[in-house]
Design an enzyme around this catalytic site. Sequence first.
Site, mmCIF file in Angstrom:
data_model
loop_
_atom_site.group_PDB
_atom_site.id
_atom_site.type_symbol
_atom_site.label_atom_id
_atom_site.label_comp_id
_atom_site.label_asym_id
_atom_site.label_seq_id
_atom_site.Cartn_x
_atom_site.Cartn_y
_atom_site.Cartn_z
ATOM 1 N N GLU A 1 0.850 -1.188 0.000
ATOM 2 C CA GLU A 1 0.000 0.000 0.000
ATOM 3 C C GLU A 1 0.887 1.240 0.000
ATOM 4 O O GLU A 1 2.084 1.160 0.282
ATOM 5 C CB GLU A 1 -0.953 0.005 1.192
ATOM 6 C CG GLU A 1 -0.281 0.050 2.549
ATOM 7 C CD GLU A 1 -1.292 0.010 3.694
ATOM 8 O OE1 GLU A 1 -1.957 1.034 3.905
ATOM 9 O OE2 GLU A 1 -1.396 -1.036 4.360
ATOM 10 N N LYS B 1 2.655 4.637 1.084
ATOM 11 C CA LYS B 1 3.098 5.312 2.309
ATOM 12 C C LYS B 1 2.793 6.795 2.117
ATOM 13 O O LYS B 1 3.446 7.472 1.331
ATOM 14 C CB LYS B 1 4.593 5.094 2.551
ATOM 15 C CG LYS B 1 5.075 5.628 3.885
ATOM 16 C CD LYS B 1 6.569 5.346 4.062
ATOM 17 C CE LYS B 1 7.018 5.638 5.492
ATOM 18 N NZ LYS B 1 6.741 7.007 5.917
ATOM 19 N N ARG C 1 1.780 10.150 11.098
ATOM 20 C CA ARG C 1 1.146 8.944 11.612
ATOM 21 C C ARG C 1 0.385 9.297 12.887
ATOM 22 O O ARG C 1 0.929 9.940 13.792
ATOM 23 C CB ARG C 1 2.228 7.906 11.886
ATOM 24 C CG ARG C 1 1.701 6.532 12.332
ATOM 25 C CD ARG C 1 1.711 5.558 11.215
ATOM 26 N NE ARG C 1 1.340 4.218 11.679
ATOM 27 C CZ ARG C 1 2.219 3.280 11.999
ATOM 28 N NH1 ARG C 1 3.512 3.527 11.934
ATOM 29 N NH2 ARG C 1 1.800 2.082 12.386
ATOM 30 N N ARG D 1 9.692 -5.203 14.175
ATOM 31 C CA ARG D 1 9.992 -6.628 14.178
ATOM 32 C C ARG D 1 10.470 -7.025 12.788
ATOM 33 O O ARG D 1 9.783 -6.765 11.793
ATOM 34 C CB ARG D 1 8.763 -7.444 14.567
ATOM 35 C CG ARG D 1 8.258 -7.161 15.976
ATOM 36 C CD ARG D 1 9.252 -7.576 17.055
ATOM 37 N NE ARG D 1 8.749 -7.300 18.395
ATOM 38 C CZ ARG D 1 8.047 -8.172 19.113
ATOM 39 N NH1 ARG D 1 7.760 -9.375 18.625
ATOM 40 N NH2 ARG D 1 7.615 -7.852 20.320
#
Length: 536
Positions: free
Chosen positions: A223, A225, A230, A392
């Site tokens: 998708e 950015k 944010r 992660r």
Amino acid sequence: MIAFAALVDALVYTRSRNGKLALIAQYLRTTPDPERGWALAALTDGLDFPAVKASAVRTLLMSRVDPLLFQLSRDFVGDTAETASLLWPEPAGPQLPPPRVDEAVAALAAMTRASVQHDLAALLDRLDADGRYALLKLATGAMRLGISARLAKVAFAQAFAVAVEEVEEYWHGQVPPYLPLFDWAANGAPPPSDEDLPLFRPFMLAHPLEDGAAPDLSAYAAEWKWDGIRVQVVCNGQATRVYSRSGDDISASFPEIAAALPVPAVLDGELLVRGSYQGAAEGGAASFNALQQRLGRKTVSRAMLADYPAFVRLYDALIIAGEDLRPFAWEQRRLALEALVPRLDPARFDLSALIPAQSFADLAEIRSGARDAAIEGVMLKRRDSPYVAGRRTGLWYKWKRDPLLADCVLMYAQRGSGKRSSFYSDFTFGCWAGEPDADGLGGSELLPVGKAYFGFTDEELKWLDRYVRQHTVNRFGPVRETDRSLVLEVAFDSIHASKRHKSGLAMRFPRIHRIRADKPAREADRIETLRAQVAD
């Protein structure tokens, strides 16, 4: 205050992350409440003392020492707190013992503009040079020790052998000196209660996609950015909050968003402003430059709400109607989000669309053509990934679009702060308005287009510092003007029209890409070249 001053002094001279973690963890374990909580707040910029600003410190010091001596010393040292701590005259006669951190915090919070000169001097008189430095850093909120909120939370977790994910979950909603948080971690008390509070949850973050990497798109969703900020929108059924990536409450700056979420939920997305740009549909997202008109405002006028209407392009759902979706796979959370969006106000919320690429090569081609003002790059999210705090490996990737480049001429330089206080490391650069003459020194005006203070190596910083000192033609306080001879290749994400700058332009995220000492200044770019790349 003595132990806190020793911690600050040790952190100043410790560069490694693990070394800083060990120092903070040891301090938190061995220091009693509430002192350690106030110290933790100071390290993470969680304190604010309105009456104690750098200007008040300068005024106070110049009442105690020769003003010229202070100015020369400040210019040499490069830091007001360090200069003041070293120049402060030793008091005559016996003094009270050094204050504890909590005592100092209470005294600083009680100061007013009328009392700060007397009351701050009384505190400084009770401390040695190291204590004065720590106090002034704490008071002015300019620690600059390389301690991010995330690093402080990791140190907290290490100090008491608890999971950092739990620390992040419970941290928000607590206020200094964090007594319930310490009671839970150090003494085994129940976790701090977050019932009936619209609390921030830690964001899941992405790793940059390394050059040459090509993830299998059958396992990842792609998708856009988006180039906003944010945010997390949290509604508990009674109140709604809008949080920035760092967990700051920005609801007052965007009241239309806070008022628009009708269901209990925690949603993750990109805050944008409505507008149009080339290739976008009506009512799409404007450039970051438009969003900047709204950022940081404590109150928003009706005209601002009308001219720069905000909305959130949703990425993910953490919680919906009391159900925690974070353990579920991304595909399941996406389905839940798609079911929720039709229930939301379309003027305030929409869904970030997926990119229909069949292969990584297709995605690379689509990305290469993404020069729209509101697109910063591409996100890759593993379809089976849960929503976990932090970064992660292998779950989410961000693949930013390639930067734009411009050859600019160095115009001004200023010393940095902290470990860079001895170097000229903040550089202002410009481009030609018209054609320069053969020498590159006249026949055209050089107009500033940006300022950068990173992108170069330590060795390049030393070279640039030496160049500035050898090519200074004028001084304006702490700023040095250089001759118009050095070309810097500057990388930037986009460029926007700006009424604040004489050139009429402002770069987004400028950084020094290369030092072009081989290139004549007259061959640097023209203002018109940059103006042609302006994002709407």
